[in-house]
Design an enzyme around this catalytic site. Sequence first.
Site, PDB file in Angstrom:
ATOM      1  CE  LYS A   1      -1.669   1.078   3.971  1.00 43.74           C
ATOM      2  NZ  LYS A   1      -0.838   2.277   4.275  1.00 43.74           N
ATOM      3  CB  THR A   2       3.675   2.363   2.155  1.00 50.70           C
ATOM      4  OG1 THR A   2       2.916   2.220   3.359  1.00 50.70           O
ATOM      5  CG2 THR A   2       4.570   3.589   2.264  1.00 50.70           C
TER       6      THR A   2
ATOM      7  CG  ASP B   1      -1.924   5.685   4.167  1.00 49.42           C
ATOM      8  OD1 ASP B   1      -2.378   4.651   3.635  1.00 49.42           O
ATOM      9  OD2 ASP B   1      -0.934   5.675   4.926  1.00 49.42           O
ATOM     10  CD  GLU B   2      -3.656   2.392   7.054  1.00 50.27           C
ATOM     11  OE1 GLU B   2      -4.687   1.715   6.827  1.00 50.27           O
ATOM     12  OE2 GLU B   2      -2.559   1.871   7.306  1.00 50.27           O
TER      13      GLU B   2
ATOM     14  CD  GLN C   1      -5.248  -4.697   6.981  1.00 48.25           C
ATOM     15  OE1 GLN C   1      -4.459  -4.568   7.925  1.00 48.25           O
ATOM     16  NE2 GLN C   1      -4.854  -4.647   5.725  1.00 48.25           N
TER      17      GLN C   1
ATOM     18  NE  ARG D   1      -1.452  -7.636  10.818  1.00 44.24           N
ATOM     19  CZ  ARG D   1      -1.320  -6.853   9.755  1.00 44.24           C
ATOM     20  NH1 ARG D   1      -0.301  -6.032   9.660  1.00 44.24           N
ATOM     21  NH2 ARG D   1      -2.195  -6.898   8.771  1.00 44.24           N
TER      22      ARG D   1
END
Length: 662
Positions: free
Chosen positions: A49-50, A240-241, A271, A618
């Site tokens: 994503k980043t 973002d997010e 998420q 994770r």
Amino acid sequence: MPREYHLKPLPTVAASSIDYRAELNDQQYAAVTSPPGPALVLAGAGSGKTRTLTYRVAWLLDNGVEPQNILLLTFTNKAAREMLARVQALLPLETRAIWGGTFHSIGNRLLRRHPQEVGFRPGFTIMDREDQQDLLSAVIANAGIDTRQVRIPTAEVMADMFSFALNTERPLPAVLAQRYKRFAPLTGEIVSIQGQYEARKRTANAMDFDDLLVKSVRLLRENPGIAEFYQRSFQFVLVDEYQDTNKLQADFVDLIVQRHHSLMVVGDDAQSIYSWRGANYQNILDFPKRYPEAAIYKIETNYRSVPEVLSVANAAIRANTKQFFKTLHANRPESALKPAVVPLLDNNQQANFVAQRVLELRDEGIEFNEMAVLYRAHYQSLEVQLAFTRSGIPFFITSGLRFFEQAHIKDVAAFMKFVTNPADEVAFKRMVRLLPGVAAKTAEKLWAQLNGVPEAERIKFGSWLAHCSVSERSRRAWQQLVYTLDEIAPERKPAGPAQMIRSILEAVYDDYLQTKYANYEQRREDLATLESFARTFSDAVEFLSQLSLMATGDTETVGGEEETEKVTLSTIHQAKGLEWRVVFVIWMTDGMFPSSRSLDSLEAVEEERRLFYVAVTRAKDELYLTHPLSWPNGAPDQRLQRASRFLKEIPATLVEEWAVGF
């Protein structure tokens, strides 16, 4: 009406210095190079994503967009700095003109330019959390409420109330009625305090953290000329997010992009796990409704986890009805190990299994730093902390202090310490400072008065403490304290530790907890767990000794040397965005995960399922899902534990069940 004339942007780079095709996979490339207009980028866990956001900013600059025409909104300033630093490394350009930062930092920049339009003067100060609570405390003290008749919420709790109402754009009375029911009878007083607090801020020319966003939205809504200036300036907005935005943040974005509609939001609906702090899941779900012309891009290649972990993750989220369906695909080769489902006899065996397996994995070459134990709520880590301490496994807790170091645990222990050792000055002073109107100096005077009482009049705590002189404000609470001490130690003989904790909570401490802390429910669960733990002890002195030893971490480290590497213990909420080679998810039972509070609501269960998805994703290499079959020290209705419904939703072929024996 003036004629509009548009300048064509000058190219900032003569020829692209980046091979976007080589640097990005097909899905990332499609999003990065998308044309102007609204776009929803659904970036699955571990999918880069980043990287996608970073290359999108670089692409815009590479294609002639001026830095000052780009607005990048993130949830931490660190994230914005890192992205812009990466862009700087990709292109030989100056990026400082880009508006990048959190919603609140961007709001601050806007308000510094236009303070008077929202009723403030230039040079206003920003209060931190402590400053805010100090000002609120002053307002509460001057509100004229008789605290002898009613226990008003503390400044911390009120700040939480106000913040939630503002960020969700809901009336404060409605928030009190739903989220803070215990304070609903005080709605009129609390609303009045909020009004006085707002007036005091204006007088002081000071804003709190929420004001930076609240007043920025107000600035844009009430000043069309100012709004139009920024709508023209920000030709490309990136968020973002986006799944974590609240109602106020989404409104801010909608106002800014009203002219150009060149908005790219990046996030993962699977998420979205922060509704408890105001995040609105509907923002990302409804994005295509608010922007019907929006293009949707899915990025589904995961670079973090082995295929076996991703198969469980995909199965874990499939049951949710409200979602953008996507499937994570692994970029890594297959593993020889399937994720493990491990039923254990009880909570203690669960902790012992985790500790033993951690030591085995360490022997196999996996460092402690590469392992994590995740759980739904902080109190669920108690037995693991005990097992790790006894096994000499160093650990780091991201979800808070070690269990026995927390203030509310130490508060309850103070009552018990005093009745088992009435000479304990520290315990007495901590205990009485919990009462209204008793601060450090008063506690010192009460201790002196207590020590002046003849030994013959100390047979009971009631007759002994009756010699102390307290203020009118403290009198009723003092009488309740005296009664409670006699109840937990009749004739000064301490009762069993579990019985003592129950009495302290019901008679004194629960009321204090509700008015003192914004996260009352979490702390109450901690104390319920403490009571369960206490049932394994018959003697209060032995119980308190164990508490003290655990709080100080009185244990040797593995190998007898100080360890620099530590296993991470964390709530899943705190673990979002992190990764480890090995992950243990414990307490996979209905009522624990999903939590009991979520079981009456489909929406709440779906958020719990998203939380489980976050936990699973994770893990890079190995995943262990453990569930105790019983909780011997729990309340009668909690002693038998059923495997979590989330485990039952995973096909048996995707996991391996372990049978743990002795």
